[in-house]
Design a protein around this motif. Structure first.
Motif, PDB file in Angstrom:
ATOM      1  N   ALA A 137     -82.426 -30.335 -54.777  1.00 51.54           N
ATOM      2  CA  ALA A 137     -82.880 -30.064 -56.292  1.00 51.54           C
ATOM      3  C   ALA A 137     -82.557 -28.652 -56.533  1.00 51.54           C
ATOM      4  O   ALA A 137     -82.637 -28.105 -57.390  1.00 51.54           O
ATOM      5  CB  ALA A 137     -84.102 -30.126 -56.546  1.00 51.54           C
ATOM      6  N   GLN A 138     -82.059 -27.748 -55.516  1.00 52.09           N
ATOM      7  CA  GLN A 138     -81.923 -26.269 -55.560  1.00 52.09           C
ATOM      8  C   GLN A 138     -80.869 -25.798 -56.512  1.00 52.09           C
ATOM      9  O   GLN A 138     -79.827 -26.185 -56.403  1.00 52.09           O
ATOM     10  CB  GLN A 138     -82.002 -25.603 -54.178  1.00 52.09           C
ATOM     11  N   TYR A 139     -81.185 -25.031 -57.496  1.00 44.63           N
ATOM     12  CA  TYR A 139     -79.971 -24.471 -58.304  1.00 44.63           C
ATOM     13  C   TYR A 139     -80.127 -22.876 -58.115  1.00 44.63           C
ATOM     14  O   TYR A 139     -78.882 -22.363 -57.955  1.00 44.63           O
ATOM     15  CB  TYR A 139     -80.424 -24.507 -59.764  1.00 44.63           C
ATOM     16  N   GLY A 140     -81.053 -22.146 -57.758  1.00 40.23           N
ATOM     17  CA  GLY A 140     -80.906 -20.763 -57.824  1.00 40.23           C
ATOM     18  C   GLY A 140     -80.284 -20.253 -56.767  1.00 40.23           C
ATOM     19  O   GLY A 140     -79.219 -19.361 -56.793  1.00 40.23           O
ATOM     20  N   VAL A 141     -80.324 -20.701 -55.359  1.00 40.83           N
ATOM     21  CA  VAL A 141     -79.704 -20.206 -54.151  1.00 40.83           C
ATOM     22  C   VAL A 141     -78.262 -20.429 -54.268  1.00 40.83           C
ATOM     23  O   VAL A 141     -77.494 -19.514 -54.013  1.00 40.83           O
ATOM     24  CB  VAL A 141     -80.443 -20.845 -52.935  1.00 40.83           C
ATOM     25  N   PRO A 142     -77.882 -21.757 -54.321  1.00 40.18           N
ATOM     26  CA  PRO A 142     -76.637 -22.110 -54.348  1.00 40.18           C
ATOM     27  C   PRO A 142     -75.459 -21.191 -55.379  1.00 40.18           C
ATOM     28  O   PRO A 142     -74.551 -20.854 -55.168  1.00 40.18           O
ATOM     29  CB  PRO A 142     -76.267 -23.516 -54.590  1.00 40.18           C
ATOM     30  N   SER A 143     -76.223 -20.957 -56.686  1.00 41.06           N
ATOM     31  CA  SER A 143     -75.852 -20.510 -57.599  1.00 41.06           C
ATOM     32  C   SER A 143     -75.495 -18.968 -57.276  1.00 41.06           C
ATOM     33  O   SER A 143     -74.715 -18.132 -57.692  1.00 41.06           O
ATOM     34  CB  SER A 143     -76.672 -20.624 -59.118  1.00 41.06           C
ATOM     35  N   LEU A 144     -76.629 -18.306 -56.722  1.00 42.31           N
ATOM     36  CA  LEU A 144     -76.515 -16.815 -56.138  1.00 42.31           C
ATOM     37  C   LEU A 144     -75.472 -16.746 -55.209  1.00 42.31           C
ATOM     38  O   LEU A 144     -74.824 -15.597 -55.225  1.00 42.31           O
ATOM     39  CB  LEU A 144     -77.838 -16.378 -55.944  1.00 42.31           C
ATOM     40  N   LEU A 145     -75.135 -17.646 -54.247  1.00 45.46           N
ATOM     41  CA  LEU A 145     -74.401 -17.375 -53.099  1.00 45.46           C
ATOM     42  C   LEU A 145     -72.853 -18.262 -53.600  1.00 45.46           C
ATOM     43  O   LEU A 145     -72.107 -18.315 -52.371  1.00 45.46           O
ATOM     44  CB  LEU A 145     -74.963 -18.328 -52.002  1.00 45.46           C
ATOM     45  N   GLY A 146     -72.663 -18.625 -54.698  1.00 45.02           N
ATOM     46  CA  GLY A 146     -71.130 -19.047 -55.050  1.00 45.02           C
ATOM     47  C   GLY A 146     -71.078 -20.371 -54.347  1.00 45.02           C
ATOM     48  O   GLY A 146     -69.772 -20.834 -54.133  1.00 45.02           O
ATOM     49  N   VAL A 147     -72.075 -21.375 -54.034  1.00 43.02           N
ATOM     50  CA  VAL A 147     -71.975 -22.572 -53.521  1.00 43.02           C
ATOM     51  C   VAL A 147     -72.009 -23.585 -54.606  1.00 43.02           C
ATOM     52  O   VAL A 147     -72.846 -23.867 -55.552  1.00 43.02           O
ATOM     53  CB  VAL A 147     -72.826 -22.912 -52.291  1.00 43.02           C
ATOM     54  N   ASN A 148     -70.841 -24.479 -54.739  1.00 41.07           N
ATOM     55  CA  ASN A 148     -70.917 -25.439 -56.014  1.00 41.07           C
ATOM     56  C   ASN A 148     -71.804 -26.809 -55.801  1.00 41.07           C
ATOM     57  O   ASN A 148     -70.813 -27.483 -55.037  1.00 41.07           O
ATOM     58  CB  ASN A 148     -69.447 -25.770 -56.463  1.00 41.07           C
ATOM     59  N   THR A 149     -72.919 -26.828 -55.856  1.00 42.79           N
ATOM     60  CA  THR A 149     -73.691 -28.132 -55.708  1.00 42.79           C
ATOM     61  C   THR A 149     -73.939 -28.769 -57.000  1.00 42.79           C
ATOM     62  O   THR A 149     -73.475 -28.404 -58.107  1.00 42.79           O
ATOM     63  CB  THR A 149     -74.890 -27.763 -55.039  1.00 42.79           C
ATOM     64  N   TYR A 150     -74.421 -29.962 -56.984  1.00 46.08           N
ATOM     65  CA  TYR A 150     -74.620 -30.798 -57.998  1.00 46.08           C
ATOM     66  C   TYR A 150     -75.468 -29.990 -59.007  1.00 46.08           C
ATOM     67  O   TYR A 150     -75.355 -29.918 -60.373  1.00 46.08           O
ATOM     68  CB  TYR A 150     -75.519 -32.469 -57.783  1.00 46.08           C
ATOM     69  N   PRO A 151     -76.734 -29.356 -58.773  1.00 46.68           N
ATOM     70  CA  PRO A 151     -77.355 -28.776 -59.745  1.00 46.68           C
ATOM     71  C   PRO A 151     -76.836 -27.759 -60.624  1.00 46.68           C
ATOM     72  O   PRO A 151     -77.095 -27.313 -61.648  1.00 46.68           O
ATOM     73  CB  PRO A 151     -78.588 -28.180 -59.010  1.00 46.68           C
ATOM     74  N   VAL A 152     -76.001 -26.958 -59.578  1.00 44.99           N
ATOM     75  CA  VAL A 152     -75.098 -25.667 -60.413  1.00 44.99           C
ATOM     76  C   VAL A 152     -74.049 -26.479 -61.574  1.00 44.99           C
ATOM     77  O   VAL A 152     -73.941 -25.902 -62.447  1.00 44.99           O
ATOM     78  CB  VAL A 152     -74.371 -24.969 -59.240  1.00 44.99           C
ATOM     79  N   GLU A 153     -73.535 -27.664 -60.739  1.00 46.26           N
ATOM     80  CA  GLU A 153     -72.659 -28.364 -61.727  1.00 46.26           C
ATOM     81  C   GLU A 153     -73.337 -28.835 -62.954  1.00 46.26           C
ATOM     82  O   GLU A 153     -72.741 -28.679 -64.147  1.00 46.26           O
ATOM     83  CB  GLU A 153     -71.793 -29.135 -61.045  1.00 46.26           C
ATOM     84  N   ILE A 154     -74.411 -29.163 -62.906  1.00 44.68           N
ATOM     85  CA  ILE A 154     -75.070 -29.811 -64.041  1.00 44.68           C
ATOM     86  C   ILE A 154     -75.447 -28.645 -65.001  1.00 44.68           C
ATOM     87  O   ILE A 154     -75.418 -28.778 -66.316  1.00 44.68           O
ATOM     88  CB  ILE A 154     -76.656 -30.558 -63.439  1.00 44.68           C
ATOM     89  N   PHE A 155     -75.969 -27.585 -64.371  1.00 45.71           N
ATOM     90  CA  PHE A 155     -76.360 -26.519 -65.299  1.00 45.71           C
ATOM     91  C   PHE A 155     -75.021 -26.033 -66.199  1.00 45.71           C
ATOM     92  O   PHE A 155     -75.287 -25.575 -67.257  1.00 45.71           O
ATOM     93  CB  PHE A 155     -77.076 -25.276 -64.324  1.00 45.71           C
ATOM     94  N   ALA A 156     -73.957 -25.795 -65.155  1.00 48.18           N
ATOM     95  CA  ALA A 156     -72.849 -25.445 -65.811  1.00 48.18           C
ATOM     96  C   ALA A 156     -72.317 -26.383 -66.965  1.00 48.18           C
ATOM     97  O   ALA A 156     -71.943 -25.753 -67.940  1.00 48.18           O
ATOM     98  CB  ALA A 156     -71.635 -25.283 -65.027  1.00 48.18           C
TER      99      ALA A 156
END
Length: 469
Positions: A146-165
């Motif tokens: 469920a993490q969005y903050g850490v992957p987005s800060l470190l440039g790792v494209n995860t499902y939460p980051v993609e959903i937010f985008a």
């Protein structure tokens, strides 16, 4: 999987050491192990971004030893796994330590007599702690997924980051919801799995001093175990905290940054305080009810209480935005963050419910039998029996919800009203824009705020315990 592997690697030996009956300063080490999970994971990521920057302390040491090619970067899958693993390993450590504290010593004695020391580990200890180990691994995976903050800060494209985008950058609601479906299905599976493992078992210990003493002892490994906990605390707490403190630069810089973002402090504190009170009030009767043996309705309610944990924060925010569109007057007048507060209560009440379940299961049944005679009215029983009896669980519930609310980013970034911001949103924005010094000041302030609340909660808990005695 990588972050969970790091959490297991650190959490399992920590649990064994914490459960040992001859560990010195046990309460101090319990608190030190707990601190990383009290710090928002993006604060941990920000600290390691500074430590592993090209001019950071660790990379300077590595460059001196191995040359320029020996430098590491946190902006990678491995770096993301490390930051998330050290943030969530206390979940495994504390839940497995709870299981170890409840070992059936008679089974351990029989296994040792028939098979020896290692046979006791294989045939008596591991089978008894397997539910806690499996459930804690599932919980770590749920938090990491469920993490969005850490992957987005470190440039790792995860499902939460993609959903937010998809939602915030491309304004494609249907794509955001479709992208969330595999994640929701996977997390729901993990929730049902850990619930099956933990059926009839407690997640946490509210009163560790009342537990029967187990037979796990460090003996000649005591110094090695204490050294392990000291090194672990240095890597997961002291080093990141020192990095944040160093990056804050000066007292003048700290004071000016706090003045500039004072509104964020007020908004964050008010939302967290309201969320912890409302969640505790809602979770108290539900947790006590679910702790009793009931039928299918209770089982269904128990599953329903976990569902908000399975839904990504971005999707919860999107759903609340859609629902709020039916009440335009609410959106126009919601300058404080009522919709966001509703999201916090919905997401975090599940954790309070588990705390009250554990507390009720440990209560002496004779107390309630006597209460049924002496306190026939429900509110007498509530004031004179239930609240004093579960005061430790109430304090723990408030602390947990406060900490989760302070560090929440996925939902907050979408539901915070225009003109307002929480500390989490401010820190995320500053880290993305490269304002590391100001971000470090806010990270430091957030950690201090959490520790003050935790310390205050523990003090109230201690005073309440003494008054009961």
């Amino acid at each position: 999987l990588s972050a969970t592997f790091v959490a297991i690697l650190l959490g399992l030996p920590t649990a064994i050491i914490l459960a040992a009956k001859d560990l010195p300063l046990k309460r101090v080490f319990y608190f030190l192990v707990l601190i990383p999970v009290l710090m928002p994971s993006y604060v941990m990521a920000g600290a390691w971004m500074h430590l592993l920057s090209p001019s950071g302390l660790i990379n300077q040491i590595l460059a001196c030893v191995f040359g320029p090619s020996g430098k590491l970067t946190v902006h990678s899958l491995a770096g993301c796994a490390w930051c998330l693993g050290i943030s969530f390993f206390p979940i495994i450590a504390l839940i497995v330590a709870t299981g170890l504290s409840q070992l059936d010593n008679s089974l351990l004695d029989i296994a040792r007599l028939s098979t020896g020391r290692w046979g006791g580990l294989r045939h008596a200890i591991i089978p008894q702690i397997l539910p806690q180990l499996a459930a804690s691994v599932c919980l770590v995976m749920i938090f990491v997924l469920a993490q969005y903050g850490v992957p987005s800060l470190l440039g790792v494209n995860t499902y939460p980051v993609e959903i937010f985008a998809q939602f915030s950058a491309f304004y494609d609601d249907s794509a955001a919801i479709a992208t969330s479906v595999p994640l929701v299905i996977l997390v729901l599976f993990l929730i049902l799995l850990q619930r099956r493992f933990m059926s009839g078992h407690d997640y946490v210990r509210i009163t560790p001093s009342s537990e029967p003493q187990n037979q796990i002892a460090l003996k000649k490994y005591k110094r090695l175990a204490v050294g392990f906990l000291i090194i672990l605390s240095f890597l997961t707490m002291l080093l990141p905290f020192a990095s944040v403190l160093t990056n804050a630069q000066s007292i003048t810089k700290i004071a000016s940054t706090i003045r500039s973002y004072s509104d964020g402090f007020v908004t964050t504190s008010m939302l967290a305080l309201l969320a912890m009170v409302i969640s505790t009030v809602i979770a108290f009767p539900i947790g006590l009810y679910l702790a009793q043996p009931h039928g299918r309705f209770a089982k269904a309610l128990d599953i329903i209480c976990w569902i908000p944990v399975a839904i990504p924060g971005t999707i919860i925010a999107l759903g609340l935005i859609k629902l709020s569109n039916w009440f335009p007057a609410l959106l126009k007048t919601d300058s404080f963050g009522i919709v966001l507060l509703i999201a916090y209560v919905g997401m975090f009440s599940a954790f309070s419910i588990r705390i009250f379940q554990a507390s009720q299961r440990r209560a002496d049944p004779s107390i309630f039998e006597a209460a049924a005679i002496d306190c026939p009215r429900w509110y007498y029983r509530l004031l004179h029996i239930d609240i004093p009896l579960h005061s430790g669980a109430i304090a723990a519930s408030m602390i947990v919800v406060f900490v989760l609310t302070i560090g929440e980013l996925n939902t907050t970034v979408l539901l915070i009203p225009p003109g307002r911001a929480t500390l989490a949103v401010n820190i995320d924005n500053l880290l993305h824009y490269g304002a590391n010094s100001q971000a470090s000041v806010l990270c430091l302030a957030e950690v201090v705020l959490v520790l003050l609340v935790v310390g205050g909660g523990l003090l109230v808990w201690h005073i309440a315990g003494n008054s009961r005695k």
